[in-house]
Design a protein around this motif. Structure first.
Motif, PDB file in Angstrom:
ATOM      1  N   SER A  33      42.812  47.592  38.521  1.00 58.75           N
ATOM      2  CA  SER A  33      43.839  46.716  39.085  1.00 58.75           C
ATOM      3  C   SER A  33      43.471  45.254  38.819  1.00 58.75           C
ATOM      4  O   SER A  33      43.107  44.511  39.732  1.00 58.75           O
ATOM      5  N   PRO A  34      43.545  44.828  37.561  1.00 62.12           N
ATOM      6  CA  PRO A  34      43.124  43.467  37.210  1.00 62.12           C
ATOM      7  C   PRO A  34      43.998  42.383  37.822  1.00 62.12           C
ATOM      8  O   PRO A  34      43.548  41.258  37.974  1.00 62.12           O
ATOM      9  N   GLU A  35      45.227  42.725  38.208  1.00 61.51           N
ATOM     10  CA  GLU A  35      46.101  41.704  38.785  1.00 61.51           C
ATOM     11  C   GLU A  35      45.542  41.138  40.086  1.00 61.51           C
ATOM     12  O   GLU A  35      45.869  40.019  40.470  1.00 61.51           O
ATOM     13  N   HIS A  36      44.677  41.883  40.762  1.00 62.22           N
ATOM     14  CA  HIS A  36      44.064  41.396  41.993  1.00 62.22           C
ATOM     15  C   HIS A  36      42.856  40.496  41.735  1.00 62.22           C
ATOM     16  O   HIS A  36      42.347  39.874  42.659  1.00 62.22           O
ATOM     17  N   TYR A  37      42.405  40.442  40.489  1.00 61.80           N
ATOM     18  CA  TYR A  37      41.196  39.681  40.156  1.00 61.80           C
ATOM     19  C   TYR A  37      41.461  38.611  39.105  1.00 61.80           C
ATOM     20  O   TYR A  37      40.557  38.197  38.400  1.00 61.80           O
ATOM     21  N   LEU A  38      42.725  38.155  39.007  1.00 59.26           N
ATOM     22  CA  LEU A  38      43.061  37.139  38.003  1.00 59.26           C
ATOM     23  C   LEU A  38      42.397  35.802  38.293  1.00 59.26           C
ATOM     24  O   LEU A  38      42.208  35.003  37.385  1.00 59.26           O
ATOM     25  N   HIS A  39      42.050  35.553  39.535  1.00 57.65           N
ATOM     26  CA  HIS A  39      41.407  34.289  39.879  1.00 57.65           C
ATOM     27  C   HIS A  39      39.993  34.207  39.297  1.00 57.65           C
ATOM     28  O   HIS A  39      39.454  33.127  39.131  1.00 57.65           O
ATOM     29  N   ASP A  40      39.412  35.362  38.982  1.00 54.06           N
ATOM     30  CA  ASP A  40      38.048  35.394  38.451  1.00 54.06           C
ATOM     31  C   ASP A  40      37.981  36.401  37.308  1.00 54.06           C
ATOM     32  O   ASP A  40      37.623  37.566  37.504  1.00 54.06           O
ATOM     33  N   THR A  41      38.349  35.949  36.113  1.00 53.43           N
ATOM     34  CA  THR A  41      38.362  36.860  34.964  1.00 53.43           C
ATOM     35  C   THR A  41      36.949  37.274  34.563  1.00 53.43           C
ATOM     36  O   THR A  41      36.772  38.319  33.951  1.00 53.43           O
TER      37      THR A  41
END
Length: 89
Positions: A14-22
């Motif tokens: 679920s990368p959309e939840h971690y877009l703030h920290d790629t």
């Protein structure tokens, strides 16, 4: 190691939840690859891997049928194909 792999799988799933920290996503991806014994080159990771692009909206079927019918009639006319029934295309 199992806990790290599980957390990495959650982040990569679920990368959309971690877009703030790629960087977190990249580390999770690297951890998953390492758990499988595979190498990983972070330079090859692109934004398309982070977010799945939405599919285009489907065209309504009446528009699709009208477009296909017009194309068929155009091809019949161009190739001078005899049509027995006028309602065929």
């Amino acid at each position: 190691m199992q806990d790290i792999t599980h957390t990495a799988r959650q982040i990569a799933g679920s990368p959309e939840h971690y877009l703030h920290d790629t960087a977190l996503f990249t580390q999770a991806w690297a951890a998953m690859k390492a758990a499988r014994g595979q190498g990983f080159d972070p330079a090859r990771l692109r934004a398309a891997h982070l977010i799945d692009r939405p599919e285009p909206a489907p065209e309504p079927s009446d528009q699709t049928l009208a477009r296909i019918g017009a194309k068929v009639r155009q091809l019949i006319a161009e190739k001078n194909i005899p049509v027995q029934h006028r309602n065929a295309a």
